[in-house]
Design a protein around this motif. Structure first.
Motif, short mmCIF file in Angstrom:
data_model
loop_
_atom_site.label_atom_id
_atom_site.label_comp_id
_atom_site.label_asym_id
_atom_site.label_seq_id
_atom_site.Cartn_x
_atom_site.Cartn_y
_atom_site.Cartn_z
N ASP A 92 0.81 -1.22 0.00
CA ASP A 92 0.00 0.00 0.00
C ASP A 92 0.84 1.27 0.00
OD1 ASP A 92 0.86 0.33 2.60
OD2 ASP A 92 -1.09 -0.03 3.52
N SER B 232 2.57 2.64 2.26
CA SER B 232 2.46 3.51 3.44
C SER B 232 3.71 3.50 4.31
CB SER B 232 1.24 3.11 4.28
OG SER B 232 1.42 1.83 4.83
N PHE C 263 1.80 -1.88 8.99
CA PHE C 263 0.51 -2.46 8.60
C PHE C 263 0.80 -3.74 7.80
CE2 PHE C 263 -3.35 -2.23 5.71
CZ PHE C 263 -4.25 -2.53 6.72
N GLN D 200 -11.67 -4.59 -1.11
CA GLN D 200 -10.74 -3.94 -0.19
C GLN D 200 -9.59 -3.44 -1.03
OE1 GLN D 200 -9.68 -6.71 2.95
NE2 GLN D 200 -11.19 -5.66 4.20
N ASP E 159 -4.93 1.91 0.84
CA ASP E 159 -5.14 3.30 1.21
C ASP E 159 -3.98 3.69 2.11
OD1 ASP E 159 -6.36 5.72 1.29
OD2 ASP E 159 -8.07 5.11 2.52
N ARG F 284 -4.20 5.13 5.01
CA ARG F 284 -4.55 4.62 6.33
C ARG F 284 -5.49 3.45 6.13
NH1 ARG F 284 -6.34 9.89 7.07
NH2 ARG F 284 -4.60 11.26 7.49
N ASP F 285 -5.15 2.35 6.73
CA ASP F 285 -6.03 1.19 6.69
C ASP F 285 -6.39 0.81 5.24
OD1 ASP F 285 -7.19 -0.85 8.01
OD2 ASP F 285 -8.86 0.28 8.83
N VAL F 286 -7.63 0.43 4.98
CA VAL F 286 -8.01 0.03 3.62
C VAL F 286 -9.25 0.80 3.19
CG1 VAL F 286 -7.09 -2.30 3.90
CG2 VAL F 286 -9.47 -1.86 4.43
N LYS F 287 -9.46 0.85 1.87
CA LYS F 287 -10.66 1.51 1.32
C LYS F 287 -11.66 0.44 0.91
CE LYS F 287 -8.64 3.81 -2.19
NZ LYS F 287 -8.16 4.88 -3.09
#
Ligand SMILES: *Cc1c(COP(=O)(O)O)cnc(C)c1O
Length: 659
Positions: free
Chosen positions: A321, A323, A327, A535, A538, A540-543
């Motif tokens: 992702d 980021s 994660f 899923q 993203d 932050r976290d997932v979209k």
């Protein structure tokens, strides 16, 4: 970090529609730029240096990274289609594979120089990650300058490694369950000039190895796989620890040492292996395991084992992702950090005991093979997203519920959206119970449902501008998304997305200079409700939804799934009998590129034969039935010919839909 946050803020601003835009045409705004697409899909984060976007709004591939040369992925797909290579298609870039291998070796070389490490790095590629012949052959060739070897986790993989590896000095690490034949085959390959290292993973293998060695009169190179107590984390955390499936506990390691000593084979024990799981997202986990393993290593030396190799296993992660966090779809370290930590930790432990440092081995699969392939598939159609129609003012004749719902719809604002949502849900539920008791007509129910969705969309338009989304509204985005029907089987081509919710970057490979105004989830060709992707990566976290373009009539819409080059191909299955996709191998040339190999995807005949159907028999069966129907005058001669033609033609064709 500040810059990142701000970018994300911009992204949200750029893609969300202004409040109430579901009702009116969006106000014209500044032209969407490829930079905005780049940020939205986070290409830099996960794709650098291989993927980016050109001025035409197409994804480009720079297979040699910063070393130059790039090609337009959209144009490549178009030209493959002209060669009758239909979608879905897996495109492999052997230059990317080479670049990944070079990088890994360069990182270890730098670390070795930086810490004055007095030993070499000899990596191996774990064949289980991607066993395709062309890929393994490429890897062996690219790995020659680094004496890069192979790791086998089973007897068939050993057979591949023995026949494919032809680099003097490169290692063949023999892992997995072993029987006498596996062990003897590995030992005998020493006579062919190979350097197999048989890693003892079960206590029973110790006796097998001793017996085979005596029988063949060959002294093997042995390793032990230790069950460390430092635990991996996340999905593959179970690969380490006392209860792990593989490896010897510390008491078992000692007993193996004892047995080998009695057999006068302690000089054969030369390698310590550990593997704490795949996709390790936190560097601290790697360090903990290393520290423990180093102590085991130096102790083994102290016990009189010859040693000389330390194998740190796999686990080197990929930033799916982009980021750069711990994660599960990311990792908080670079390959250089990883190499530095391995080298520094081992050096320190050996220095403390004043023993020579070992040759370092790693078994990175995911980190080498993920980037090299891109899966391209087309969108067949989309469902209409609910709530896009502008509601009409209810009249006095309309049902009271409809009028109340309309009031709720009109009242939606930044101050009351949560309340408005609860009202709307309540009105809709009431409507359904009235309907169930026969007090509401189908037409009225339809009006209320339609208005309900418009109301939800209006609320969503407000929510998207809020930093904090209340829990009860979290699913709004997903329920208001369109469904994009894709010409793909998730089970065949991205099984980890289905099986373990793994995230892969997915984005359109063209129209990236156009604002993606729709939000969608993806539904595949199989008749399985799990055959979907909902899923997405993203910051932050997932979209729950992906920003996509609305389809243009008569124009194809291509999506790419990236970073799926490890594990997906072999774990894919034939659910609903969708077979292997077409595959091409592309290599850059000074003039552009060449197609090195084309591997046609499965035909229906092939797929049917996996489940024991013979296509001749099938055709014969249909032919007999049409004969009977002809005699009964239930079918015309033309119809029967057409049916047989379709039937026979389909058998020879690709299992996917042709656009
Ligand atoms: C699967 C496996 C690997 C590869 O792990 P990656 O995380 O893909 O690098 C290496 N060694 C062993 C023993 C494995 O089982």
């Amino acid at each position: 970090m500040d810059a990142m946050e701000q970018h994300n803020g911009d992204t949200t601003k750029g893609t969300a529609s202004p409040t109430g835009s579901a009702l009116v045409r969006p106000v014209p705004r500044q032209r969407w730029t490829i930079e905005q697409s780049e940020e939205l899909y986070r290409i830099q984060g996960w794709g650098d240096p291989y993927f980016s976007i050109n001025a035409a709004g197409h994804v480009t591939v720079s297979p040699r990274g910063a070393r130059g040369g790039s090609l337009d992925l959209y144009e490549l797909v178009e030209s493959l289609k002209q060669r009758n290579l239909g979608l879905p298609i897996l495109i492999r870039f052997s230059d990317i594979l080479e670049d990944r291998l070079e990088r890994l070796n360069a990182c270890f070389a730098r670390a070795i120089a930086r810490y004055n490490y007095n030993g070499p790095y000899r990596g191996v590629f774990p064949v289980k990650c991607n066993q395709q012949r062309h890929l393994v052959e490429d890897l062996v060739r690219f790995g020659q300058p680094h004496q890069f070897g192979l790791e086998a986790g089973s007897k068939p993989e050993l057979l591949i490694a023995l026949a494919t590896l032809n680099t003097p000095g490169a290692l063949i690490i023999c892992n997995g369950y072993k029987d006498r034949e596996y062990i003897e085959t590995a030992m005998l390959s020493q006579r062919l000039g190979q350097t197999p290292i048989i890693v003892l993973e079960q206590l029973e293998e110790v006796d097998l190895v001793i017996a085979a060695s005596r029988h063949l009169k060959i002294r093997p190179i042995l390793g032990v796989r230790a069950k460390l107590s430092s635990k991996g984390i996340g999905r593959w955390g179970g690969s380490a620890g006392d209860r792990a499936k593989f490896g010897l506990t510390i008491p078992e390691v000692l007993s193996a040492v004892e047995t080998l000593k009695q057999a006068e084979m302690l000089d054969c024990l030369q390698l310590l292996h550990f593997h704490i799981g795949s996709q390790i997202s936190a560097i601290s986990v790697v360090k903990d395991a290393l520290r423990e393993a180093c102590q085991v290593y130096v102790e083994l030396v102290g016990l009189g084992a010859k040693m000389g190799y330390l194998d740190v296993g796999g686990g080197l992660g990929i930033d799916y992702d982009g980021s750069k966090t711990n994660f599960h779809a990311s990792k908080n370290y670079s390959t250089q950090n990883y190499a530095n930590d391995v080298v520094a930790e081992v050096k320190e432990a050996c220095a403390a005991r004043e023993i020579p440092v070992p040759t370092l081995v790693s078994e990175s699969g995911r980190a080498i093979a993920s980037h090299q392939s891109v899966l391209i598939f087309d969108v067949l159609s989309t469902s209409e997203a609910p709530g896009l129609t502008t509601p009409v003012l209810p009249s006095d004749e309309d049902h009271a519920l409809l009028r109340e719902l309309y009031d709720a719809y009109q009242s939606v604002s930044i101050h009351n959206y949560q309340e408005a949502y609860h009202d709307a849900v309540q009105f809709k539920d009431e409507a359904i119970s009235l309907f169930n008791f026969g007090y509401l007509s189908l037409t009225d129910r339809a009006k209320i449902e339609r208005l309900y969705w418009s109301c939800c969309r209006r609320i969503l338009d407000v929510v998207r501008h809020e930093d904090y989304v209340p829990d009860d509204l979290e699913n709004l985005e997903k329920s208001l998304a369109s469904i994009y029907y894709i010409n793909l089987s998730v089970f065949q081509s991205a099984p980890d997305s289905w099986a373990i919710d793994q995230l892969f970057p997915i984005l359109p490979i063209h129209r990236l200079d156009e604002e993606p105004t729709c939000r969608g989830t993806l539904a595949d060709l199989t008749c399985d409700s799990d055959g979907k992707i909902d899923q997405f990566i993203d910051l932050r976290d997932v979209k729950p939804v992906l920003e996509l373009h609305s389809l243009t009539p008569e124009q194809p819409y291509y999506l790419g799934l990236f970073l799926g080059g490890a594990y997906q191909e072999i774990m894919g299955n034939l659910h609903n009998l969708f077979g292997d996709t077409n595959t091409v191998h592309i290599q850059l040339t000074p003039q552009g590129y060449t197609i090195e190999h084309v591997v046609k995807g499965d035909t229906m005949t092939e797929v049917l034969s996996y489940v024991q159907y013979d296509s001749e028999d099938l055709i014969e069966n249909i032919r007999r039935r049409t004969e009977r129907a002809l005699q009964d005058k239930a079918i015309t001669l033309e119809e029967s010919q057409l049916l047989l033609q379709h039937y026979e033609h389909s058998l020879s064709r690709y299992t996917y839909l042709s656009a």
